[in-house]
Design a protein around this motif. Structure first.
Motif, PDB file in Angstrom:
ATOM      1  N   TYR A 472      12.841   2.200  -1.336  1.00  9.65           N
ATOM      2  CA  TYR A 472      11.840   2.697  -0.375  1.00  9.65           C
ATOM      3  C   TYR A 472      10.432   2.216  -0.724  1.00  9.65           C
ATOM      4  CZ  TYR A 472       8.934   5.731   2.466  1.00  9.65           C
ATOM      5  OH  TYR A 472       8.002   6.187   3.359  1.00  9.65           O
ATOM      6  N   ASP A 473      10.004   2.427  -1.967  1.00  9.52           N
ATOM      7  CA  ASP A 473       8.624   2.074  -2.350  1.00  9.52           C
ATOM      8  C   ASP A 473       8.376   0.581  -2.220  1.00  9.52           C
ATOM      9  OD1 ASP A 473       8.072   4.713  -2.874  1.00  9.52           O
ATOM     10  OD2 ASP A 473       8.568   4.561  -5.012  1.00  9.52           O
ATOM     11  N   ARG A 474       9.353  -0.207  -2.629  1.00 10.92           N
ATOM     12  CA  ARG A 474       9.214  -1.667  -2.585  1.00 10.92           C
ATOM     13  C   ARG A 474       9.042  -2.149  -1.136  1.00 10.92           C
ATOM     14  NH1 ARG A 474      14.170  -5.330  -4.763  1.00 10.92           N
ATOM     15  NH2 ARG A 474      13.168  -7.376  -4.931  1.00 10.92           N
ATOM     16  N   SER A 476       8.187  -0.253   1.444  1.00  9.40           N
ATOM     17  CA  SER A 476       6.984   0.369   1.994  1.00  9.40           C
ATOM     18  C   SER A 476       5.733  -0.438   1.637  1.00  9.40           C
ATOM     19  CB  SER A 476       6.865   1.800   1.458  1.00  9.40           C
ATOM     20  OG  SER A 476       5.760   2.448   2.036  1.00  9.40           O
ATOM     21  N   ASP A 477       5.675  -0.930   0.400  1.00 13.87           N
ATOM     22  CA  ASP A 477       4.528  -1.729  -0.040  1.00 13.87           C
ATOM     23  C   ASP A 477       4.416  -3.043   0.733  1.00 13.87           C
ATOM     24  OD1 ASP A 477       3.892   0.221  -1.847  1.00 13.87           O
ATOM     25  OD2 ASP A 477       4.820  -0.781  -3.570  1.00 13.87           O
ATOM     26  N   ASP A 507       6.429   6.626   8.162  1.00 20.45           N
ATOM     27  CA  ASP A 507       6.679   5.381   7.427  1.00 20.45           C
ATOM     28  C   ASP A 507       5.768   4.276   7.955  1.00 20.45           C
ATOM     29  OD1 ASP A 507       8.690   6.516   5.963  1.00 20.45           O
ATOM     30  OD2 ASP A 507      10.335   5.667   7.145  1.00 20.45           O
TER      31      ASP A 507
END
Length: 735
Positions: A472-474, A476-477, A507
């Motif tokens: 998710y974080d990857r 999202s960035d 998101d």
């Protein structure tokens, strides 16, 4: 009301499950319904309903269409509303979905919530047996696709024993994807057909005649792409193949019709655009969803013509025993409400056709998706080149990309182009729709490229980082899911549904559409608005306000045409629906009372008395009268179909086609009831009747098999539909 709901939260948490269920059985006001519903969801699903979900449930309880953005939790909202409707005495509740998969998924998903609320829940799919259907409809809440519910209603209208029915009363329905079902599919007829003796299909013979014909030599296609006509040369060629017959002679009318239908199939319908061929059968593609349209077929021999074109045997068409449009079926429910992410754009139609108002529910988390302006190119080739480069560029960073195409053929061509550019992708279209859930679940993964028809536009939830959200974080960035449309659809709502796949629950995400001046939408609806020399860059990218306006105008015109066709089609359907309802009342009396036996005792006094058994007279009379009522209704529908197709000719004589249709339909129906009585009396008088009497003895043979299907919009339409379309285009252009 939300503060009052929140105030009940702590007290409800103190209750054990049995006490919560007991409290649920007493709730009948909005506050208590929402408070108990929230607590049941917390325990059953480990989800605490957001405030906006409760507002959505209240909107559904007040009989509105709730517009809720993608990812806002419409499924739970509907469950709380369904519970509320039952508690307020509006049950049973049917939750109408767009397909079998969602009906079963949502029923199983919400089952723990319903159990805690003290309600029973079931679902119906195409594979359900009559016993399973009856059991499902006996629940407090039933999840079922709109077509299966409609087919069950039609079958129930033909039972000769009341115990054979599967549905109960049509009390309340909550319509999922309300704009799709109530607007896009509203005029689709659901059909119950019966077996009739087969004969040689004339369309298959005509197929061989049109195969060698060439466009612009033997036939010409109209500018709107919806009709085709033989030229003089083409007519001569066909007539010489048929030993110089005169195709326009009255005795050759059926042969001329078969040739025209075969020509339409060859010239206007395209494989992998309008239909696919799978497992030896022609399967129609729903242009609004990009999915196979289950159990859908074209009318008037066109289905057989396409099957002949593809070298397949003709499937049975049969005799229409009964039919009802989606709109008329949904109109039978006493209470109606719905939900969708795109309702406002059709708010006026929902009000006009269903007397429904739209309630816009704010998102739980503000949407931060970036919706970029359209990228417009002069030619289709330049658009496709730029599209592939944009996907390749995004893919190099690892950002997940979802590409929405307009049809199956385009999705496969784009996938081939991406492969040539070194980009691996997953294709989702009508040919592999069974893999939809698995493909969509991983469309938000790092590095994923998914090419899809409009299938990815509704009822699907794409999570950043994949189904388990590990990345998710990857992702999202990188900016979240990148949604790219390969062209504008006829409906802005379909485009908005595609956009909505990105940016769920706050998101990050981006959306953009690639358009060319050669796209069918522009060519068909706004060619005159495109400047002769629009401002553009060397790579074909157009930046011209006049062009932007032309594309927006083309979409408005397309929507206006569809609205006008819907409105006019409904005007013709209204009289048939009123007649069907009147007939249903008469049939119910015949089925549930002794009115047929009473009539026979009055009209055939001597024979009735000779039987010396009132119950036998009642049974025989009921059976005979029901047979003739169903038989005459099927004949009436066939007659109205012929009138409907031919009524446009009267418009040429400056007569109103609708008035002329009514002029034929109303007297024909008024003759129906006297005919039912006359035929019932005649059959009773002629029959040898004893205790073992069965309908077959009197040759009252019902179809040995029945089946159901939906009539797909005729892509080229009757002459009447083309007249309506022309009117719609003029109205939309003047707005």
């Amino acid at each position: 009301m939300l503060p009052k709901v929140a105030a009940r939260e702590d007290a409800l948490k103190e209750l054990d499950d049995a006490e919560l269920t007991e409290a649920a059985g007493k709730a009948d006001e909005y506050v208590e319904i929402c408070a108990v519903g929230r607590e049941a969801a917390r325990r059953g699903l480990d989800q605490r309903a957001y405030d906006v979900q409760l507002i959505g449930a209240m909107a559904l309880l007040s009989g509105k269409v709730a517009e809720m953005a993608t990812g806002e939790g419409k499924t739970l909202t509907a469950a709380i509303a369904a519970y509320g409707h039952v508690r307020r005495g509006h049950g049973p509740v049917h939750v109408l979905t767009v397909n079998d998969y969602l009906a079963r998924r949502d029923a199983l998903w919400m089952a723990p919530v319903y159990k805690l609320l003290g309600l029973s829940v079931g679902w119906v799919t195409e594979a359900s047996t009559p016993e399973q259907r009856r059991a499902a409809y006996n629940n407090d809440v039933t999840y079922v696709s709109v077509s299966e519910a409609g087919f069950d209603y039609l079958r129930d209208q033909l039972v000769v024993d009341i115990d054979d029915r599967v549905q109960r009363e049509l009390a309340t329905c909550i319509v999922d994807e309300a704009d799709s079902i109530l607007i896009d599919e509203a005029r689709v007829p659901m059909v119950l057909a019966g077996t009739v003796p087969g004969e040689q299909d004339p369309v298959h013979a005509a197929d061989a005649l049109v195969r060698g014909l060439r466009n612009k030599r033997d036939y010409e296609i109209a500018d709107d792409g919806r009709s085709v006509a033989l030229t003089s040369a083409g007519l001569s060629r066909i007539e010489s193949e048929l030993d110089d017959v005169d195709l326009y002679a009255a005795e050759n009318f059926d042969q001329l019709s078969a040739v025209n239908v075969a020509l339409h199939a060859h010239a206007l319908l395209h494989r992998d655009v309008d239909y696919i061929v799978r497992n030896g059968a022609v399967e129609l593609v729903d242009e609004m969803r990009g999915r196979v349209a289950q159990r859908r077929r074209w009318p008037d021999g066109l289905q057989a013509a396409v099957e002949a074109k593809e070298g397949l045997g003709a499937t049975a068409e049969g005799e229409v025993l009964d039919t009802i449009t989606v709109q008329a079926y949904i109109g039978l429910y006493k209470t109606l409400c719905g939900m969708t992410a795109t309702a406002v754009l059709v708010g006026h139609e929902l009000r006009e056709f269903f007397k429904l108002e739209v309630a816009v529910i704010p998102p739980n988390t503000p949407c931060v998706r970036v919706d970029e302006s359209d990228r417009i190119y002069a030619t289709r080739a330049e658009k496709e080149e730029a599209l592939i480069e944009e996907i390749r560029s995004a893919h190099e960073t690892g950002r997940p990309v979802l590409v929405g195409t307009l049809d199956v053929k385009e999705s496969e061509q784009l996938a081939a182009g991406l492969k040539a550019a070194g980009v691996e992708c997953v294709v989702l279209n009508a040919k592999n729709d069974e893999e939809e859930a698995a493909i969509i679940a991983e469309a938000g993964m790092h590095n994923a490229v998914t090419v899809s028809t409009q299938m990815a536009g509704r009822g699907v939830d794409i999570r950043l980082g994949g189904s388990d959200q590990t990345d998710y974080d990857r992702v999202s960035d990188l900016g979240g899911l990148y949604v790219i449309g390969s062209g504008r659809h006829d409906s802005r709502r379909v485009d908005d549904q595609l956009r909505g796949r990105a940016g769920r629950q706050g998101d990050p995400g981006t959306s953009v559409f690639f358009v060319s001046l050669e796209d069918e939408l522009v060519v068909r609806h706004a060619p005159e608005l495109i400047p002769a020399s629009p401002r553009m860059h060397a790579d074909g990218l157009v930046e011209d306000e006049a062009v932007n306006y032309a594309i927006e105008h083309a979409q408005r015109v397309a929507e206006g045409v569809n609205h006008e066709i819907h409105r006019n089609t409904w005007r013709y359907s209204v009289v048939i629906e009123q007649q069907r309802l009147a007939l249903a009342v008469r049939r119910e009396r015949l089925l549930t009372t002794d009115v047929a036996g009473d009539m026979l005792r009055e009209r055939c006094e001597e024979k009735a008395e000779s039987l010396e058994d009132d119950e036998l007279v009642n049974r025989v009379g009921r059976s005979i009268a029901l047979y003739h009522l169903d038989r005459l209704w099927a004949e009436h529908l066939a007659e109205l179909s012929e009138v409907r197709e031919g009524v446009h000719l009267r418009a040429l004589g400056r007569l109103d086609p609708l008035d002329e249709f009514h002029r034929a339909a109303v007297p024909a129906f008024n003759d129906l009831f006297p005919k039912i009585e006359e035929r019932t009396v005649a059959t009773f008088e002629e029959s040898e009747i004893d205790e073992d009497w069965e309908p077959e003895v009197a040759t009252l043979v019902r179809p040995s098999a029945t089946w159901t299907y939906l009539v797909h919009d005729n892509p080229f339409g009757s002459e009447l539909d083309r007249l309506i379309s022309a009117v719609g285009r003029r109205i939309a252009s003047s707005r």
